[in-house]
Design an enzyme around this catalytic site. Structure first.
Site, PDB file in Angstrom:
ATOM      1  N   LYS A 173      23.227  34.738   5.172  1.00 42.87           N
ATOM      2  CA  LYS A 173      22.704  33.580   3.694  1.00 42.87           C
ATOM      3  C   LYS A 173      22.992  34.159   2.390  1.00 42.87           C
ATOM      4  CE  LYS A 173      19.857  31.727   6.907  1.00 42.87           C
ATOM      5  NZ  LYS A 173      19.297  32.156   7.532  1.00 42.87           N
ATOM      6  N   GLN A 213      15.890  29.985   7.328  1.00 42.74           N
ATOM      7  CA  GLN A 213      16.712  29.996   9.633  1.00 42.74           C
ATOM      8  C   GLN A 213      17.856  29.938   9.992  1.00 42.74           C
ATOM      9  OE1 GLN A 213      13.046  27.959   7.669  1.00 42.74           O
ATOM     10  NE2 GLN A 213      12.908  30.043   7.762  1.00 42.74           N
ATOM     11  N   ARG A 229      10.291  43.805  12.375  1.00 44.70           N
ATOM     12  CA  ARG A 229      10.455  43.554  13.960  1.00 44.70           C
ATOM     13  C   ARG A 229      11.838  44.173  13.739  1.00 44.70           C
ATOM     14  NH1 ARG A 229       8.366  38.031  14.937  1.00 44.70           N
ATOM     15  NH2 ARG A 229       9.344  37.453  13.528  1.00 44.70           N
ATOM     16  N   ARG A 273       0.175  14.368   6.534  1.00 45.23           N
ATOM     17  CA  ARG A 273      -0.801  13.793   5.087  1.00 45.23           C
ATOM     18  C   ARG A 273      -2.558  13.549   4.104  1.00 45.23           C
ATOM     19  NH1 ARG A 273       0.177   8.022   7.452  1.00 45.23           N
ATOM     20  NH2 ARG A 273      -0.863   9.287   9.202  1.00 45.23           N
ATOM     21  N   GLY A 307      13.155  35.947   4.933  1.00 46.71           N
ATOM     22  CA  GLY A 307      14.154  36.700   4.815  1.00 46.71           C
ATOM     23  C   GLY A 307      15.818  37.164   4.158  1.00 46.71           C
ATOM     24  N   HIS A 308      15.589  37.287   3.093  1.00 47.72           N
ATOM     25  CA  HIS A 308      17.213  36.427   2.385  1.00 47.72           C
ATOM     26  C   HIS A 308      17.910  37.973   1.413  1.00 47.72           C
ATOM     27  CE1 HIS A 308      17.704  32.334   3.135  1.00 47.72           C
ATOM     28  NE2 HIS A 308      17.591  33.075   3.907  1.00 47.72           N
ATOM     29  N   LYS A 321      23.419  36.721   1.402  1.00 44.53           N
ATOM     30  CA  LYS A 321      24.943  37.351   0.782  1.00 44.53           C
ATOM     31  C   LYS A 321      25.710  36.523   0.754  1.00 44.53           C
ATOM     32  CE  LYS A 321      28.624  40.029   1.604  1.00 44.53           C
ATOM     33  NZ  LYS A 321      29.497  40.867   2.469  1.00 44.53           N
ATOM     34  N   ASP A 357      18.979  35.087   9.985  1.00 43.54           N
ATOM     35  CA  ASP A 357      19.820  36.059   9.532  1.00 43.54           C
ATOM     36  C   ASP A 357      21.038  36.226  10.229  1.00 43.54           C
ATOM     37  OD1 ASP A 357      16.986  36.940   9.127  1.00 43.54           O
ATOM     38  OD2 ASP A 357      16.596  37.637  11.543  1.00 43.54           O
ATOM     39  N   GLU A 358      21.699  35.241   9.767  1.00 42.33           N
ATOM     40  CA  GLU A 358      23.519  35.340   9.743  1.00 42.33           C
ATOM     41  C   GLU A 358      24.004  36.003   8.490  1.00 42.33           C
ATOM     42  OE1 GLU A 358      21.406  32.476   9.880  1.00 42.33           O
ATOM     43  OE2 GLU A 358      21.660  31.784  11.579  1.00 42.33           O
TER      44      GLU A 358
HETATM   45  P1  GDP Z   1      20.110  36.283   5.832  1.00 38.51           P
HETATM   46  O1  GDP Z   1      18.397  35.800   6.255  1.00 38.51           O
HETATM   47  O2  GDP Z   1      21.026  34.751   6.393  1.00 38.51           O
HETATM   48  O3  GDP Z   1      20.195  36.157   4.239  1.00 38.51           O
HETATM   49  O4  GDP Z   1      20.101  37.034   6.561  1.00 38.51           O
HETATM   50  P2  GDP Z   1      19.215  38.222   6.293  1.00 38.51           P
HETATM   51  O5  GDP Z   1      19.351  38.852   5.007  1.00 38.51           O
HETATM   52  O6  GDP Z   1      17.911  38.493   6.984  1.00 38.51           O
HETATM   53  O7  GDP Z   1      20.266  40.218   7.489  1.00 38.51           O
HETATM   54  C1  GDP Z   1      21.500  40.229   6.831  1.00 38.51           C
HETATM   55  C2  GDP Z   1      21.465  41.387   7.139  1.00 38.51           C
HETATM   56  O8  GDP Z   1      23.199  41.891   7.207  1.00 38.51           O
HETATM   57  C3  GDP Z   1      21.009  42.230   5.788  1.00 38.51           C
HETATM   58  O9  GDP Z   1      20.767  43.554   6.048  1.00 38.51           O
HETATM   59  C4  GDP Z   1      22.577  42.132   4.841  1.00 38.51           C
HETATM   60  O10 GDP Z   1      21.927  42.887   3.882  1.00 38.51           O
HETATM   61  C5  GDP Z   1      22.875  42.272   6.682  1.00 38.51           C
HETATM   62  N1  GDP Z   1      25.003  42.007   6.282  1.00 38.51           N
HETATM   63  C6  GDP Z   1      25.081  40.487   5.579  1.00 38.51           C
HETATM   64  N2  GDP Z   1      26.219  40.707   5.473  1.00 38.51           N
HETATM   65  C7  GDP Z   1      26.537  41.515   5.941  1.00 38.51           C
HETATM   66  C8  GDP Z   1      28.475  42.242   6.531  1.00 38.51           C
HETATM   67  O11 GDP Z   1      29.292  41.258   7.114  1.00 38.51           O
HETATM   68  N3  GDP Z   1      28.701  43.413   7.554  1.00 38.51           N
HETATM   69  C9  GDP Z   1      27.149  44.875   7.147  1.00 38.51           C
HETATM   70  N4  GDP Z   1      27.396  45.754   7.892  1.00 38.51           N
HETATM   71  N5  GDP Z   1      26.410  43.969   7.088  1.00 38.51           N
HETATM   72  C10 GDP Z   1      25.831  42.651   6.646  1.00 38.51           C
HETATM   73  P1  IMO Z   2      16.321  34.325   7.457  1.00 36.68           P
HETATM   74  O1  IMO Z   2      15.903  32.434   6.506  1.00 36.68           O
HETATM   75  C1  IMO Z   2      15.080  34.649  12.020  1.00 36.68           C
HETATM   76  C2  IMO Z   2      11.785  33.254  13.673  1.00 36.68           C
HETATM   77  C3  IMO Z   2      10.662  33.984  14.229  1.00 36.68           C
HETATM   78  C4  IMO Z   2       9.873  33.271  15.200  1.00 36.68           C
HETATM   79  C5  IMO Z   2       9.673  31.305  14.617  1.00 36.68           C
HETATM   80  C6  IMO Z   2       8.814  30.795  14.344  1.00 36.68           C
HETATM   81  O2  IMO Z   2      15.837  34.655   7.399  1.00 36.68           O
HETATM   82  O3  IMO Z   2      17.581  33.389   8.846  1.00 36.68           O
HETATM   83  P2  IMO Z   2       7.816  30.893  12.079  1.00 36.68           P
HETATM   84  O4  IMO Z   2       7.309  32.198  10.863  1.00 36.68           O
HETATM   85  O5  IMO Z   2       8.439  29.965  11.069  1.00 36.68           O
HETATM   86  O6  IMO Z   2       6.938  29.993  12.601  1.00 36.68           O
HETATM   87  O7  IMO Z   2       8.723  31.584  13.382  1.00 36.68           O
HETATM   88  O8  IMO Z   2      11.631  31.531  13.806  1.00 36.68           O
HETATM   89  N1  IMO Z   2      11.651  33.169  12.271  1.00 36.68           N
HETATM   90  C7  IMO Z   2      13.114  33.237  11.716  1.00 36.68           C
HETATM   91  N2  IMO Z   2      13.835  34.549  12.721  1.00 36.68           N
HETATM   92  N3  IMO Z   2      15.142  34.970  10.967  1.00 36.68           N
HETATM   93  C8  IMO Z   2      14.049  33.208   9.875  1.00 36.68           C
HETATM   94  O9  IMO Z   2      14.868  33.420   8.111  1.00 36.68           O
HETATM   95  C9  IMO Z   2      13.713  33.567  10.215  1.00 36.68           C
HETATM   96  N4  IMO Z   2      12.234  32.455  10.329  1.00 36.68           N
HETATM   97  C10 IMO Z   2      11.632  32.438  11.499  1.00 36.68           C
HETATM   98  O10 IMO Z   2      10.483  34.870  13.998  1.00 36.68           O
HETATM   99  O11 IMO Z   2       9.918  33.524  16.354  1.00 36.68           O
HETATM  100 MG    MG Z   3      16.760  36.386   7.216  1.00 37.12          MG
END
Ligand code: GDP
Ligand code: IMO
Ligand code: MG
Length: 423
Positions: A10, A224, A303, A137, A34-35, A12, A7-8
């Site tokens: 990516k 991830q 969550r 496998r 979830g991106h 975006k 959730d860094e």
């Molecule tokens: P991903 O899984 O790495 O693609 O990241 P997620 O989408 O799960 O979580 C990132 C969250 O931060 C999302 O709700 C984005 O809309 C939000 N986001 C991304 N970049 C920024 C930023 O620079 N500032 C703020 N406030 N939110 C951001």
């Molecule tokens: P994105 O691509 C954050 C975490 C789960 C759990 C562990 C194992 O959006 O960054 P799994 O369902 O893979 O067996 O879960 O990894 N996890 C994530 N946490 N962002 C994700 O994806 C994740 N995908 C899995 O919360 O701790």
């Molecule tokens: Mg995510």
């Protein structure tokens, strides 16, 4: 590449970089991801489909290393259609990508239940069991859905899963997916295979290498984060795939010598969803504020994410594992009102200072050691050039560069596509 626990931002950043590339390819993970993308007032969350999909002229590929859950995929395709995006036009799928069966999702729940207090906190999308079958496998691949004996293979694997659930004393009759029993969901899942068949199913390793031969540019989109990597993450609190650059090679069929720049993404602070070590986690008001201002709720499960200060030992480790050449920093805007911002620069373990991630990450008591930085106390919205960012924020970013030894290429200051300032 995600450099933390996911959730860094990516999705975006991939969306922002897409105009510079010809092909956007996912190489691992599945619907656990979830991106989130935001532009023109639209917010969209992608799970399996690459984040280049909103750019009509770009090709998107789901590589062999990815797991596909056909019904989640079908729902994703439908959600895109509602936004006038026809994914069948510019999305290709590897025939070698493995399928997540309904019974994989059941086994995920069964395994978690059996773990009791040591639950991983899985997204329960069937990731662990489906990758287990791949390695054992006995998995079923996308290309298999076109074969005459598909149903036979499906029934056999399902049967094995039911036996395993029985061994784990899991109540199959009580299990639900989207409110449906396993049998009901199976019908929905089987019907979704027709949607999958409408897409171009390809040998993506040939396709991608041919694109590279022709001088096209390919952007691999990670899912991830590095700290969730199956080998190097905080095992066993990890996901079941190789989330680092190495995963690009095996998940797309691209040789290491063909990889160019490696862009790593880190938040200006840190979050984690699910269980497992998180040395810089905050349990106080600051942690609550990061969660609330940063809207830190999982894009897949809803969550609330655990929040804390940035963890440099973990970030340096991730930069090393991935060979990061360029760093992207996201979400500093979440800390706009903070008087001070902290950075964990080393760990104290058993009275000794270290900046390495210990093997006993889960078992030892880790005391994070912090350096404090002055807050910038300024709204960042409306700033369009990197050099116009407040000095205190630029100092903080410079400290991240120094601590990791990697240059920062850009900083993101809002969820919107337009708010990425290249340095
Ligand atoms: P991903 O899984 O790495 O693609 O990241 P997620 O989408 O799960 O979580 C990132 C969250 O931060 C999302 O709700 C984005 O809309 C939000 N986001 C991304 N970049 C920024 C930023 O620079 N500032 C703020 N406030 N939110 C951001
Ligand atoms: P994105 O691509 C954050 C975490 C789960 C759990 C562990 C194992 O959006 O960054 P799994 O369902 O893979 O067996 O879960 O990894 N996890 C994530 N946490 N962002 C994700 O994806 C994740 N995908 C899995 O919360 O701790
Ligand atoms: Mg995510």
């Amino acid at each position: 590449m995600g450099l933390q626990w996911g959730d860094e931002g990516k999705g975006k950043i991939v969306d922002v970089l897409t105009p510079e590339y010809d092909v956007i390819a996912r190489f691992q993970g599945g619907p656990n991801a979830g991106h989130t993308l935001e532009f023109n007032g639209i917010k969209h969350v992608l799970h399996i489909i690459p984040s280049g999909i909103f750019h009509e002229s770009k090709l998107n590929v789901i590589g062999n290393g990815v797991l596909i859950e056909p019904h989640i995929f079908e729902q994703e395709v439908a959600a895109l259609r509602e936004k006038n995006v026809d994914a069948t036009k510019n999305l290709y799928i590897s025939k070698k990508a493995h399928l997540i069966l309904p019974s994989h999702r059941m086994l995920d729940a069964a395994n978690e239940q059996a773990k009791g207090n040591s639950k991983i906190g899985s997204t329960l999308k069937g990731i662990g069991p489906a990758y287990t079958d791949k390695i054992a496998r006995s998995g079923i691949r996308v290309g298999d859905i076109m074969e005459f004996d598909f149903r036979e293979k499906y029934e056999l694997l399902k049967c094995q899963h039911l036996q395993m659930a029985h061994t784990l004393k899991f109540d199959v009759l009580d299990f639900r997916i989207d409110g449906m029993t396993l049998e009901e969901y199976e019908q929905v899942w089987l019907a979704s295979l027709e949607t999958l068949k409408k897409f171009q199913l390809i040998n993506s390793e040939y396709f991608i290498n041919k694109c590279l031969d022709e001088g096209k540019k390919v952007l691999a989109e990670g899912a991830q984060g590095s700290m969730l990597d199956i080998d190097f993450g905080s095992y066993p609190f990890v996901t079941s795939s190789s989330t680092i650059t190495a995963g690009v090679c095996s998940g797309l069929g691209v040789a290491p010598s063909r990889i160019g720049r490696v862009m790593g993404i880190s938040k200006a602070y840190c979050t984690r969803v699910g269980a497992g070590p998180f040395p810089t986690e905050l349990f106080d008001e600051t942690g609550r504020l990061l969660c609330e201002i940063g809207h830190e709720y999982g894009a897949t499960t809803g969550r609330s994410r655990r929040c804390g200060w940035i963890d440099i030992p973990a970030l340096r480790y991730a930069c090393m594992l991935n060979g990061v050449t360029d760093l992207f920093v996201t979400k500093p805007d979440v800390m706009n009102d903070f008087d001070e911002v902290k950075m964990c620069t080393s760990y104290e373990i058993d009275g000794k200072d270290t900046d390495e991630i210990p093997f006993e990450y889960n078992a030892v008591e880790i005391k994070p050691k912090f350096t404090s930085y002055k807050g910038w106390k300024q709204d960042l919205i409306g700033i369009t050039e990197y050099d116009k960012l407040p000095q205190n924020l630029r100092d903080y970013i410079a400290a991240m560069e120094q601590a990791t030894g990697v240059r920062v290429l850009a900083v993101s200051i809002s969820p919107d596509r337009k708010d990425v300032l290249f340095k």
